[in-house]
Design a protein around this motif. Structure first.
Motif, mmCIF file in Angstrom:
data_model
loop_
_atom_site.group_PDB
_atom_site.id
_atom_site.type_symbol
_atom_site.label_atom_id
_atom_site.label_comp_id
_atom_site.label_asym_id
_atom_site.label_seq_id
_atom_site.Cartn_x
_atom_site.Cartn_y
_atom_site.Cartn_z
ATOM 1 N N PRO A 246 35.064 33.625 46.148
ATOM 2 C CA PRO A 246 34.109 32.651 46.717
ATOM 3 C C PRO A 246 32.710 32.756 46.118
ATOM 4 C CG PRO A 246 35.461 33.599 48.452
ATOM 5 C CD PRO A 246 35.828 34.324 47.186
ATOM 6 N N ILE A 247 32.242 34.005 45.889
ATOM 7 C CA ILE A 247 30.880 34.164 45.346
ATOM 8 C C ILE A 247 30.782 33.537 43.947
ATOM 9 C CG2 ILE A 247 31.257 36.538 44.442
ATOM 10 C CD1 ILE A 247 28.059 36.234 46.000
ATOM 11 N N THR A 248 31.866 33.683 43.179
ATOM 12 C CA THR A 248 31.915 33.087 41.835
ATOM 13 C C THR A 248 31.886 31.563 41.943
ATOM 14 O OG1 THR A 248 33.225 34.967 41.087
ATOM 15 C CG2 THR A 248 33.253 33.029 39.675
ATOM 16 N N ALA A 249 32.641 31.040 42.899
ATOM 17 C CA ALA A 249 32.669 29.586 43.115
ATOM 18 C C ALA A 249 31.273 29.067 43.445
ATOM 19 C CB ALA A 249 33.646 29.244 44.229
ATOM 20 N N VAL A 250 30.513 29.843 44.214
ATOM 21 C CA VAL A 250 29.143 29.441 44.572
ATOM 22 C C VAL A 250 28.257 29.417 43.322
ATOM 23 C CG1 VAL A 250 27.056 30.117 45.861
ATOM 24 C CG2 VAL A 250 29.314 30.240 46.963
ATOM 25 N N ILE A 251 28.371 30.461 42.485
ATOM 26 C CA ILE A 251 27.573 30.525 41.245
ATOM 27 C C ILE A 251 27.898 29.327 40.358
ATOM 28 C CG2 ILE A 251 27.173 31.844 39.106
ATOM 29 C CD1 ILE A 251 27.819 34.409 40.818
ATOM 30 N N VAL A 295 33.986 37.713 33.926
ATOM 31 C CA VAL A 295 33.426 38.826 34.703
ATOM 32 C C VAL A 295 34.156 38.922 36.053
ATOM 33 C CG1 VAL A 295 31.358 39.626 35.930
ATOM 34 C CG2 VAL A 295 31.165 38.760 33.592
ATOM 35 N N ASP A 296 34.365 37.769 36.694
ATOM 36 C CA ASP A 296 35.080 37.724 37.970
ATOM 37 C C ASP A 296 36.480 38.345 37.838
ATOM 38 O OD1 ASP A 296 35.468 35.992 40.770
ATOM 39 O OD2 ASP A 296 37.290 36.122 39.598
ATOM 40 N N LYS A 297 37.166 37.998 36.768
ATOM 41 C CA LYS A 297 38.535 38.504 36.579
ATOM 42 C C LYS A 297 38.536 40.030 36.486
ATOM 43 C CE LYS A 297 42.207 39.226 33.426
ATOM 44 N NZ LYS A 297 43.442 38.891 34.089
ATOM 45 N N PHE A 298 37.571 40.575 35.725
ATOM 46 C CA PHE A 298 37.585 42.030 35.503
ATOM 47 C C PHE A 298 36.962 42.809 36.665
ATOM 48 C CE2 PHE A 298 38.543 40.489 31.276
ATOM 49 C CZ PHE A 298 39.591 41.335 30.936
#
Length: 300
Positions: A246-251, A295-298
């Motif tokens: 979710p945080i990645t989706a917000v970014i 970055v999210d994946k790792f």
């Protein structure tokens, strides 16, 4: 006397390298390689550096070939436009035969290298070169719909990395394709807006409906919104093995809203300054989003 010869040779060597870089659009090719590498990293658990190297080199050749073929076909119209009239072919610094040799060799090298990864990767590489050269380029002078065709080869690199890593074209690769596909419209049309008068001189219709007006910007805004929705949709875990936090989706959403802001500003002002900001924010968007995904994946 000898030093003059050496200096002349050095200058001519620099000129040849510079022309070669212009013909194959090295900067653009490297941005495509960046997309492919990001797509690869999203798909793997353990990095195979040899495959990654092959993908980068093969992808570079693939785009270089497309650009060289494009400049051979458009050498006469390139002469008309300020932005392109100093390219190696219109100025006569490079012959068509030399450019064609480079384009063919790049195609052979690129597809052979991609084939050594797996056959599917080479197939998508071949589709990309074919569509860009044989469909998109000739259509530019016929219809603004050429941008839709051009968006297909433009969207293949991100997905190509996934296919190279997994030998699969499924839901995940499809999502990566769609993200870069929808991104192309605001990006291309912002450039089309800035270059509209130049393109018209060359007989190219690059804006939707061929008009530089609020209608064109409405299309830009529409596709930017779709791009944002597609880019954040992996948070819903509908896209197979490719999902984001979710945080990645917000970014990603904030980056998209930043781009959308310039689209809305352009709608109000119809000013080239805002079109330029939109174009630059679109480059920022696609670069940062791909980094954020990796970055999210790792991190998980």
């Amino acid at each position: 006397m000898e030093s003059t010869v050496i200096t002349d040779n050095k200058i001519s060597m620099q000129a040849i390298i510079s022309d070669f870089k212009q013909l194959t659009k090295v900067g653009l090719s490297l941005s495509v390689v960046f997309s492919s590498v990001a797509g690869y990293l999203l798909a793997i658990d353990v990095v195979n550096y040899f495959t990654l190297l092959l993908l980068a080199i093969g992808g570079f050749f693939m785009v270089g070939a497309s650009n060289a073929f494009n400049q051979i076909i458009e050498k006469d119209t390139d002469l008309i436009m300020k932005r392109t009239q100093n390219r190696p072919l219109p100025t006569g610094r490079m012959s068509v035969n030399v450019a064609l040799t480079i384009a063919i060799l790049f195609t052979i090298f690129g597809l052979s290298i991609l084939y050594s990864i797996n056959a599917k990767t080479a197939l998508f590489g071949a589709i990309s070169i074919f569509l860009y050269t044989s469909v998109y380029t000739p259509l530019k002078s016929v219809t603004p719909l050429s941008v839709f065709v051009g968006a297909i080869p433009g969207a293949i690199p991100f997905m190509l990395g996934w296919v190279a890593a997994t030998n699969q074209f499924g839901m995940e690769a499809g999502f990566l394709f769609m993200i870069q596909f929808f991104w192309q419209f605001p990006h291309f049309w912002a450039i089309g807006w800035l270059q509209h008068e130049e393109y018209q001189k060359a007989g190219f219709n690059m804006l939707p409906m061929g008009q530089k007006n609020k209608g064109a910007v409405k299309q830009i805004i529409f596709y930017t919104v779709i791009m944002i929705l597609v880019s954040i949709s992996p948070v819903l875990k509908l896209s197979g093995a490719f999902y984001i936090h979710p945080i990645t989706a917000v970014i990603v959403a904030l980056l998209g809203i930043y781009m959308l802001y310039f689209g809305v500003k352009l709608h109000k002002s119809e000013d080239n300054i805002d079109a330029r900001k939109l174009m630059l924010s679109s480059v920022l968007y696609i670069t940062v989003v791909q980094i954020v995904y990796v970055v999210d994946k790792f991190l998980h």
